[in-house]
Design a protein around this motif. Structure first.
Motif, PDB file in Angstrom:
ATOM      1  N   PHE A  32       0.822  -1.211   0.000  1.00 20.26           N
ATOM      2  CA  PHE A  32       0.000   0.000   0.000  1.00 20.26           C
ATOM      3  C   PHE A  32       0.856   1.260   0.000  1.00 20.26           C
ATOM      4  CE2 PHE A  32      -3.320  -2.851   1.983  1.00 20.26           C
ATOM      5  CZ  PHE A  32      -4.085  -2.911   0.840  1.00 20.26           C
ATOM      6  N   ALA A  33       1.976   1.199   0.676  1.00 15.76           N
ATOM      7  CA  ALA A  33       2.859   2.367   0.697  1.00 15.76           C
ATOM      8  C   ALA A  33       3.509   2.604  -0.669  1.00 15.76           C
ATOM      9  CB  ALA A  33       3.939   2.171   1.758  1.00 15.76           C
ATOM     10  N   MET A  34       3.728   1.562  -1.433  1.00 15.51           N
ATOM     11  CA  MET A  34       4.400   1.681  -2.727  1.00 15.51           C
ATOM     12  C   MET A  34       3.463   2.066  -3.870  1.00 15.51           C
ATOM     13  SD  MET A  34       7.628   1.260  -2.655  1.00 15.51           S
ATOM     14  CE  MET A  34       7.739   2.156  -1.130  1.00 15.51           C
ATOM     15  N   PHE A  35       2.134   2.010  -3.657  1.00 14.34           N
ATOM     16  CA  PHE A  35       1.193   2.366  -4.717  1.00 14.34           C
ATOM     17  C   PHE A  35       1.494   3.740  -5.300  1.00 14.34           C
ATOM     18  CE2 PHE A  35      -2.420  -0.536  -3.164  1.00 14.34           C
ATOM     19  CZ  PHE A  35      -2.091  -1.495  -4.091  1.00 14.34           C
ATOM     20  N   MET A  36       1.690   4.701  -4.441  1.00 14.33           N
ATOM     21  CA  MET A  36       1.896   6.077  -4.869  1.00 14.33           C
ATOM     22  C   MET A  36       3.163   6.201  -5.709  1.00 14.33           C
ATOM     23  SD  MET A  36       2.007   9.348  -2.346  1.00 14.33           S
ATOM     24  CE  MET A  36       3.208   8.594  -1.281  1.00 14.33           C
ATOM     25  N   PHE A  37       4.222   5.486  -5.319  1.00  8.77           N
ATOM     26  CA  PHE A  37       5.497   5.616  -6.001  1.00  8.77           C
ATOM     27  C   PHE A  37       5.570   4.804  -7.294  1.00  8.77           C
ATOM     28  CE2 PHE A  37       6.442   6.323  -1.469  1.00  8.77           C
ATOM     29  CZ  PHE A  37       6.893   7.628  -1.566  1.00  8.77           C
ATOM     30  N   MET A  38       4.764   3.785  -7.427  1.00  9.11           N
ATOM     31  CA  MET A  38       4.819   2.928  -8.606  1.00  9.11           C
ATOM     32  C   MET A  38       3.846   3.345  -9.701  1.00  9.11           C
ATOM     33  SD  MET A  38       7.196   0.758  -8.315  1.00  9.11           S
ATOM     34  CE  MET A  38       8.217   1.856  -7.385  1.00  9.11           C
ATOM     35  N   ALA A  39       3.041   4.364  -9.454  1.00  9.43           N
ATOM     36  CA  ALA A  39       2.090   4.812 -10.472  1.00  9.43           C
ATOM     37  C   ALA A  39       2.813   5.401 -11.676  1.00  9.43           C
ATOM     38  CB  ALA A  39       1.122   5.835  -9.882  1.00  9.43           C
ATOM     39  N   PHE A  40       3.831   6.200 -11.466  1.00  8.54           N
ATOM     40  CA  PHE A  40       4.547   6.827 -12.574  1.00  8.54           C
ATOM     41  C   PHE A  40       5.249   5.795 -13.449  1.00  8.54           C
ATOM     42  CE2 PHE A  40       8.271   8.985 -14.405  1.00  8.54           C
ATOM     43  CZ  PHE A  40       7.605   9.924 -15.185  1.00  8.54           C
ATOM     44  N   PRO A  41       6.015   4.837 -12.878  1.00 13.66           N
ATOM     45  CA  PRO A  41       6.613   3.817 -13.757  1.00 13.66           C
ATOM     46  C   PRO A  41       5.563   2.996 -14.513  1.00 13.66           C
ATOM     47  CG  PRO A  41       7.654   3.755 -11.612  1.00 13.66           C
ATOM     48  CD  PRO A  41       6.502   4.690 -11.505  1.00 13.66           C
ATOM     49  N   ILE A  59       2.641   4.048 -15.573  1.00 13.68           N
ATOM     50  CA  ILE A  59       2.158   4.891 -16.672  1.00 13.68           C
ATOM     51  C   ILE A  59       3.154   4.878 -17.821  1.00 13.68           C
ATOM     52  CG2 ILE A  59       1.668   7.273 -17.342  1.00 13.68           C
ATOM     53  CD1 ILE A  59       0.499   7.656 -14.499  1.00 13.68           C
ATOM     54  N   LYS A  60       4.434   4.973 -17.513  1.00 16.61           N
ATOM     55  CA  LYS A  60       5.467   4.967 -18.547  1.00 16.61           C
ATOM     56  C   LYS A  60       5.523   3.629 -19.280  1.00 16.61           C
ATOM     57  CE  LYS A  60       6.857   9.096 -18.359  1.00 16.61           C
ATOM     58  NZ  LYS A  60       6.602   9.970 -19.501  1.00 16.61           N
ATOM     59  N   ILE A  61       5.345   2.524 -18.555  1.00 13.33           N
ATOM     60  CA  ILE A  61       5.333   1.206 -19.190  1.00 13.33           C
ATOM     61  C   ILE A  61       4.158   1.080 -20.149  1.00 13.33           C
ATOM     62  CG2 ILE A  61       4.996  -1.264 -18.749  1.00 13.33           C
ATOM     63  CD1 ILE A  61       6.599  -0.832 -16.127  1.00 13.33           C
ATOM     64  N   VAL A  62       2.985   1.540 -19.722  1.00 17.79           N
ATOM     65  CA  VAL A  62       1.796   1.465 -20.572  1.00 17.79           C
ATOM     66  C   VAL A  62       1.948   2.375 -21.785  1.00 17.79           C
ATOM     67  CG1 VAL A  62      -0.683   1.914 -20.676  1.00 17.79           C
ATOM     68  CG2 VAL A  62       0.292   0.740 -18.704  1.00 17.79           C
ATOM     69  N   GLN A  93      -5.793   0.765 -21.593  1.00 16.69           N
ATOM     70  CA  GLN A  93      -4.685   1.521 -21.001  1.00 16.69           C
ATOM     71  C   GLN A  93      -4.911   1.720 -19.506  1.00 16.69           C
ATOM     72  OE1 GLN A  93      -4.093   5.218 -23.030  1.00 16.69           O
ATOM     73  NE2 GLN A  93      -3.289   4.245 -24.876  1.00 16.69           N
ATOM     74  N   ASN A  94      -6.130   2.059 -19.137  1.00 20.64           N
ATOM     75  CA  ASN A  94      -6.445   2.254 -17.718  1.00 20.64           C
ATOM     76  C   ASN A  94      -6.288   0.966 -16.924  1.00 20.64           C
ATOM     77  OD1 ASN A  94      -7.025   4.901 -18.318  1.00 20.64           O
ATOM     78  ND2 ASN A  94      -9.230   4.593 -18.387  1.00 20.64           N
ATOM     79  N   VAL A  95      -6.779  -0.129 -17.485  1.00 19.89           N
ATOM     80  CA  VAL A  95      -6.685  -1.419 -16.800  1.00 19.89           C
ATOM     81  C   VAL A  95      -5.219  -1.834 -16.665  1.00 19.89           C
ATOM     82  CG1 VAL A  95      -7.221  -3.878 -17.007  1.00 19.89           C
ATOM     83  CG2 VAL A  95      -8.986  -2.179 -17.469  1.00 19.89           C
ATOM     84  N   LEU A  96      -4.444  -1.687 -17.734  1.00 16.63           N
ATOM     85  CA  LEU A  96      -3.028  -2.040 -17.679  1.00 16.63           C
ATOM     86  C   LEU A  96      -2.271  -1.180 -16.676  1.00 16.63           C
ATOM     87  CD1 LEU A  96      -1.965  -2.766 -21.363  1.00 16.63           C
ATOM     88  CD2 LEU A  96      -1.941  -4.330 -19.431  1.00 16.63           C
ATOM     89  N   THR A  97      -2.603   0.090 -16.595  1.00  9.85           N
ATOM     90  CA  THR A  97      -1.940   0.965 -15.624  1.00  9.85           C
ATOM     91  C   THR A  97      -2.200   0.487 -14.201  1.00  9.85           C
ATOM     92  OG1 THR A  97      -2.142   2.843 -17.126  1.00  9.85           O
ATOM     93  CG2 THR A  97      -1.709   3.345 -14.820  1.00  9.85           C
ATOM     94  N   ILE A  98      -3.423   0.129 -13.903  1.00  9.56           N
ATOM     95  CA  ILE A  98      -3.756  -0.357 -12.564  1.00  9.56           C
ATOM     96  C   ILE A  98      -3.059  -1.686 -12.286  1.00  9.56           C
ATOM     97  CG2 ILE A  98      -5.651  -1.233 -11.132  1.00  9.56           C
ATOM     98  CD1 ILE A  98      -7.421   0.903 -12.514  1.00  9.56           C
TER      99      ILE A  98
END
Length: 61
Positions: free
Chosen positions: A12-21, A23-26, A40-45
């Motif tokens: 849960f703590a890493m959710f915030m930090f892993m959103a940007f990578p 997004i870049k992967i997608v 794209q939205n599903v893959l990002t999540i």
């Protein structure tokens, strides 16, 4: 049992930090293959959760 709880807290703590990578992967996948906005939205999540879980496992050990 405590290892599961610690892993969940780290995830849960890493959710915030892993959103940007995620997004870049997608975006990279979208450049190679045409994706709809919904996929794209599903893959990002999915990538956000997966990356967060992997980092949590790494931090726990």
């Amino acid at each position: 049992m405590t290892q599961i709880v610690i892993t969940a807290v780290f995830t849960f703590a890493m959710f915030m930090f892993m959103a940007f990578p995620a997004i870049k992967i997608v975006e990279f996948i979208h450049e190679k293959r045409e994706l709809s906005q919904k996929s794209q939205n599903v893959l990002t999540i999915v990538f956000t959760v997966l990356l967060s879980f992997l980092i949590a496992l790494f931090l726990q050990s």
